[in-house]
Scaffold this motif. Structure first.
Motif, mmCIF file in Angstrom:
data_model
loop_
_atom_site.group_PDB
_atom_site.id
_atom_site.type_symbol
_atom_site.label_atom_id
_atom_site.label_comp_id
_atom_site.label_asym_id
_atom_site.label_seq_id
_atom_site.Cartn_x
_atom_site.Cartn_y
_atom_site.Cartn_z
ATOM 1 N N VAL A 89 22.065 -31.294 120.659
ATOM 2 C CA VAL A 89 22.107 -31.693 118.531
ATOM 3 C C VAL A 89 21.089 -31.432 118.194
ATOM 4 O O VAL A 89 20.110 -31.819 118.990
ATOM 5 N N THR A 90 20.931 -30.454 117.629
ATOM 6 C CA THR A 90 19.478 -30.359 116.407
ATOM 7 C C THR A 90 19.993 -30.898 115.525
ATOM 8 O O THR A 90 21.108 -30.808 114.444
ATOM 9 N N LEU A 91 19.272 -32.432 114.715
ATOM 10 C CA LEU A 91 19.479 -32.775 113.708
ATOM 11 C C LEU A 91 18.060 -31.947 112.587
ATOM 12 O O LEU A 91 17.909 -31.349 112.279
ATOM 13 N N VAL A 92 19.416 -31.758 110.988
ATOM 14 C CA VAL A 92 19.255 -31.199 110.326
ATOM 15 C C VAL A 92 19.666 -31.759 108.821
ATOM 16 O O VAL A 92 20.545 -32.478 108.702
ATOM 17 N N PRO A 93 18.443 -32.378 107.646
ATOM 18 C CA PRO A 93 18.320 -33.076 106.946
ATOM 19 C C PRO A 93 19.389 -32.595 106.039
ATOM 20 O O PRO A 93 18.822 -33.141 104.735
ATOM 21 N N ASP A 94 20.452 -30.924 105.797
ATOM 22 C CA ASP A 94 21.032 -30.855 104.792
ATOM 23 C C ASP A 94 21.960 -32.115 103.838
ATOM 24 O O ASP A 94 22.466 -32.564 104.323
ATOM 25 N N ALA A 95 21.773 -31.874 102.603
ATOM 26 C CA ALA A 95 23.455 -32.065 101.778
ATOM 27 C C ALA A 95 24.429 -31.908 102.188
ATOM 28 O O ALA A 95 24.457 -30.892 102.202
ATOM 29 N N GLU A 96 25.110 -32.639 101.708
ATOM 30 C CA GLU A 96 26.275 -32.219 101.697
ATOM 31 C C GLU A 96 26.788 -30.687 101.108
ATOM 32 O O GLU A 96 27.867 -30.152 101.213
ATOM 33 N N ASP A 97 26.405 -30.630 100.010
ATOM 34 C CA ASP A 97 26.998 -29.592 99.016
ATOM 35 C C ASP A 97 25.683 -28.371 99.315
ATOM 36 O O ASP A 97 25.787 -27.536 98.515
ATOM 37 N N ALA A 98 24.641 -28.698 100.078
ATOM 38 C CA ALA A 98 23.340 -27.627 100.396
ATOM 39 C C ALA A 98 24.694 -25.856 100.866
ATOM 40 O O ALA A 98 25.276 -25.902 101.856
ATOM 41 N N ILE A 99 24.507 -24.957 100.505
ATOM 42 C CA ILE A 99 24.822 -23.516 100.989
ATOM 43 C C ILE A 99 24.292 -23.098 102.237
ATOM 44 O O ILE A 99 25.391 -22.908 102.656
#
Length: 240
Positions: A89-99
């Protein structure tokens, strides 16, 4: 040797644009492995605009190489990963609306949160990786979370390399050296392509895995999927 993991999000995007099941995401995952890919990566987002949560479940029985699921560890994502139990699992801090992903973790600010998340995944036999910018203090911070690996966010490198600035790889070299010293496994991804992958690979010590999706799918429109995968493998293997 550096492994190639193919991110198949764009195949799901194409499928979803028309409805139905063409192209078939599961079949594509089977095919990229048959063509030589050493892993399959997906990045489900909460709105399921490309990979759907059900895709993650459907892919589990057919991914016999490394199965990597990326995403922001909100509860629904964590529940999915714990159910599917991928290789990594790779944890990525992207926002829910990130393209698309656009930044690595602040591993210092979010240390306590990451420690708890990583511990839960590791207790369930899932290798963990944290998406980080090529900043030494963030690599050091990642080590303190207990993660198994870091994934270097390579958009800045790709941008500079396209401009002819080979020195853009310098922060990645230094971050890789530090990761090696700290005994952190090293992955990389984002905007890597046939144009820049060989240069990146030969300069980055200890690179275990690259995850490539958007460029690989775009290149395949002209050159064919099997051919493109073999081209990547040759470039990655050119510099052991």
């Amino acid at each position: 040797m550096t492994k190639l993991s193919v991110n198949i999000n764009k195949i799901a995007t194409l499928r979803n644009s028309r409805g139905g099941n063409v192209p078939n995401v599961v079949q594509f995952a089977k095919d990229v492995q048959r063509f030589g890919s050493e892993g399959v990566t997906i990045h489900p987002r909460p709105d399921e605009r490309h990979i759907r949560y059900q895709d993650a479940r459907d892919l589990k029985p057919v991914v016999y190489t490394e199965y990597n699921i990326e995403g922001n560890p909100i509860k629904s994502f964590m529940d999915l990963v714990l159910e599917v139990k991928p290789t990594q699992v790779t944890l990525v801090p992207d926002a829910e609306d990130a393209i698309t992903s656009n930044a690595g973790w602040d591993t210092l600010k979010h240390k306590d949160f990451l420690v708890d998340v990583i511990k839960e995944f590791q207790q369930n036999g899932i290798r963990t990786s944290i998406f980080v910018d090529p900043i030494l203090k963030q690599v050091e911070g990642a080590k303190a979370t207990g993660t198994d690996r870091v994934e270097l966010y390579t958009e800045a490198f790709a941008h500079e390399y396209a401009l002819g600035n080979e020195e853009g790889v310098r922060p990645y070299i230094e971050s890789a050296k530090l990761a090696n010293e700290l005994e952190l496994g090293l992955n990389a991804g984002h905007d890597l392509s046939l144009d820049n992958i060989e240069f990146f690979k030969k300069n980055i010590p200890g690179l275990l895995e690259v995850s490539i999706g958007h460029a690989l799918v775009a290149e395949s429109l002209y050159l064919g999927v099997e051919n493109v995968i073999q081209m990547y493998l040759r470039k990655l293997k050119a510099h052991p």
